[in-house]
Scaffold this active site. Structure first.
Site, PDB file in Angstrom:
ATOM      1  N   HIS A   1       0.802  -1.203  -0.126  1.00 29.53           N
ATOM      2  CA  HIS A   1       0.191  -0.031  -0.074  1.00 29.53           C
ATOM      3  C   HIS A   1       0.691   1.167   0.129  1.00 29.53           C
ATOM      4  O   HIS A   1       1.688   1.253   0.877  1.00 29.53           O
ATOM      5  CB  HIS A   1      -0.816  -0.235   1.256  1.00 29.53           C
TER       6      HIS A   1
ATOM      7  N   HIS B   1      -8.026  -8.687  -0.471  1.00 31.64           N
ATOM      8  CA  HIS B   1      -7.485  -9.021   0.836  1.00 31.64           C
ATOM      9  C   HIS B   1      -8.590 -10.188   1.259  1.00 31.64           C
ATOM     10  O   HIS B   1      -9.890  -9.844   1.685  1.00 31.64           O
ATOM     11  CB  HIS B   1      -7.701  -7.865   1.720  1.00 31.64           C
TER      12      HIS B   1
ATOM     13  N   GLU C   1      -6.847 -12.978   6.284  1.00 30.71           N
ATOM     14  CA  GLU C   1      -5.903 -12.527   7.289  1.00 30.71           C
ATOM     15  C   GLU C   1      -6.663 -12.191   8.696  1.00 30.71           C
ATOM     16  O   GLU C   1      -6.288 -13.077   9.486  1.00 30.71           O
ATOM     17  CB  GLU C   1      -5.433 -10.934   6.601  1.00 30.71           C
TER      18      GLU C   1
ATOM     19  N   ASP D   1       2.675  -2.913   4.251  1.00 29.78           N
ATOM     20  CA  ASP D   1       3.074  -1.691   4.851  1.00 29.78           C
ATOM     21  C   ASP D   1       4.420  -1.616   5.571  1.00 29.78           C
ATOM     22  O   ASP D   1       4.344  -1.538   6.929  1.00 29.78           O
ATOM     23  CB  ASP D   1       1.817  -1.162   5.887  1.00 29.78           C
TER      24      ASP D   1
END
Length: 322
Positions: free
Chosen positions: A13, A189, A192, A271
Site C-alpha cells: 500500500h 484481501h 488475514e 505496509d
C-alpha cells in the site's frame, strides 16, 4: 544478505510505504501534528484498529500531486536499491479525496513519481486501485467504476482492502464484476483477520486472479488443495502477519506448508515501515529464518512476475531479467 536476488512485489500500500522521516517532513510542511503516531522514528500503534488510525494520520499529510509523486519515487527507489525489478502499488483515491485531492490528481501524482523512478533506476511499476471495505459496498463500487473508466496505462488492477471483518464478500461482488468487465486484474484481501471461509468466499464470489494474504487458508486442508489445483497466487506478507498477530512467530507461519502443498506464493511487505519490515527483509526472512533455498525464492519471484498485472511484452522483459 539477499542483495543477489532479483525481487518483485505484488502487495504494498503506497501510503503504508511512507518512511516515518518523510511523513514527519510532510507534517511539518502542512503544520500537522502526527506526534501521537510517530515516536523515535517509528510508527506507533497496538492493534488493527489503532494501526488503521495511524495509517490514516500518515496518509493525511500527503495532500498534493507532488507529495504523491515524491512518495512513489521514494519508495520505488528504495526498492530498486535492493535489486527489485517490479512493484505493484496499491493505491486508494479515497485517501486523496479525504484531503481534497481529486482521484485524477492523486493518480497523476503517483504516475509522475513512478515515471521518475523508472527513468532513474529502471524499476517497472503499476498501480492497483483499492476500494476500502470498511467504507461500505457503495464506496467500493464507486471506486470500481472509477477504475473501470480511467483507462490509465499504469493502472492495471482492482483490489479491496480495509477491515476484512466488515460486511460479507457477497456485498462487494458487483464491484469486482465491474472491474473484470473493464479488463482489470483482480485481487482481494482475504484470509488475514478472518479465517479460511474468507478465502473460500472470495474464490466463489469474486473469482480473483490472486488473493492478498490468504494465509489462513491453512485452517482448511481442502481449501489449500483447491488453491494448489487452481493455481491461485497468494500475496504473502510474513512480517505483516506477525506484526498484526495473525501468527505468533515465523516458526508458526504457514508459508512453508503452503509452498510444500503446491500453492503458488509470493513475498511482499504490505505496509513496510508500519510493520518494521521491508521487501529485502521479507526475502531475508524466507531465506534465513524459514530456510527456503535460493532456487525456491527465485521461483517465488518468477511466480510474482507471471502473476503481475502487466501486458505480455512487459512480462516477457521482466522474466528475461531473471
Amino acid at each position: 544478505m539477499t542483495q543477489h536476488f532479483k525481487k518483485a512485489e505484488l502487495h504494498c500500500h503506497i501510503e503504508g510505504a511512507a518512511p516515518p522521516q518523510l511523513a514527519l517532513l510532510q507534517a511539518e510542511k502542512y503544520g500537522a501534528d502526527i506526534s501521537d503516531f510517530v515516536s523515535d522514528g517509528t510508527y506507533v500503534w497496538n492493534d488493527f484498529t489503532s494501526f488503521i488510525a495511524c495509517y490514516d494520520a500518515v496518509s493525511s499529510v500527503f495532500r498534493s500531486e507532488e507529495d504523491y509523486a515524491l512518495l512513489a519515487e521514494t519508495y520505488l527507489l528504495e526498492l530498486s536499491d535492493c535489486n527489485t525489478i517490479y512493484s505493484e502499488l496499491f493505491v486508494a483515491p479515497d485517501h486523496g479525496e479525504t484531503v481534497g485531492l481529486s482521484a485524477d490528481d492523486y493518480i497523476a501524482g503517483l504516475a509522475a513519481g513512478m515515471d521518475r523512478a523508472r527513468e532513474k533506476a529502471g524499476i517497472v511499476s503499476r498501480m492497483v486501485i483499492i476500494g476500502e471495505r470498511h467504507l461500505g459496498p457503495e464506496r467500493v463500487i464507486r471506486m470500481a467504476n472509477y477504475a473501470a473508466r480511467l483507462d490509465h496505462p499504469l493502472v492495471t488492477g482492482f483490489n479491496m482492502a480495509g477491515d476484512e471483518r466488515m460486511g460479507r464478500v457477497a456485498d462487494f461482488a458487483r464491484a469486482f464484476d465491474i472491474a473484470r468487465d473493464a479488463g482489470l486484474g483482480l485481487t482481494i484481501h482475504a484470509g488475514e483477520l478472518c479465517g479460511a471461509f474468507s478465502v473460500s468466499d472470495s474464490l466463489d464470489l469474486i473469482r480473483p486472479h490472486r488473493i492478498g494474504h490468504g494465509v489462513r487458508a491453512i485452517e482448511d486442508p481442502d481449501l489449500v488443495q483447491r488453491l494448489a489445483d487452481t493455481g491461485t497466487v497468494l500475496e504473502v506478507c510474513p512480517g505483516s502477519n506477525i506484526a498484526l498477530g495473525v501468527f505468533p512467530d515465523f516458526s508458526s507461519h504457514p508459508l512453508r506448508t503452503l509452498w510444500e502443498k503446491g500453492v503458488k506464493v509470493t513475498l511482499n511487505s504490505d505496509d513496510p515501515p508500519f510493520f518494521h519490515t521491508s521487501l529485502e527483509a521479507e526475502y531475508e526472512i524466507a531465506s534465513h529464518v524459514m530456510g527456503f533455498s535460493d532456487q525456491d525464492i527465485n521461483a517465488m519471484t518468477r511466480t510474482a512476475i507471471e502473476a503481475a498485472f502487466v501486458d505480455e511484452q512487459t512480462r516477457f522483459g521482466l522474466l528475461a531479467q531473471l
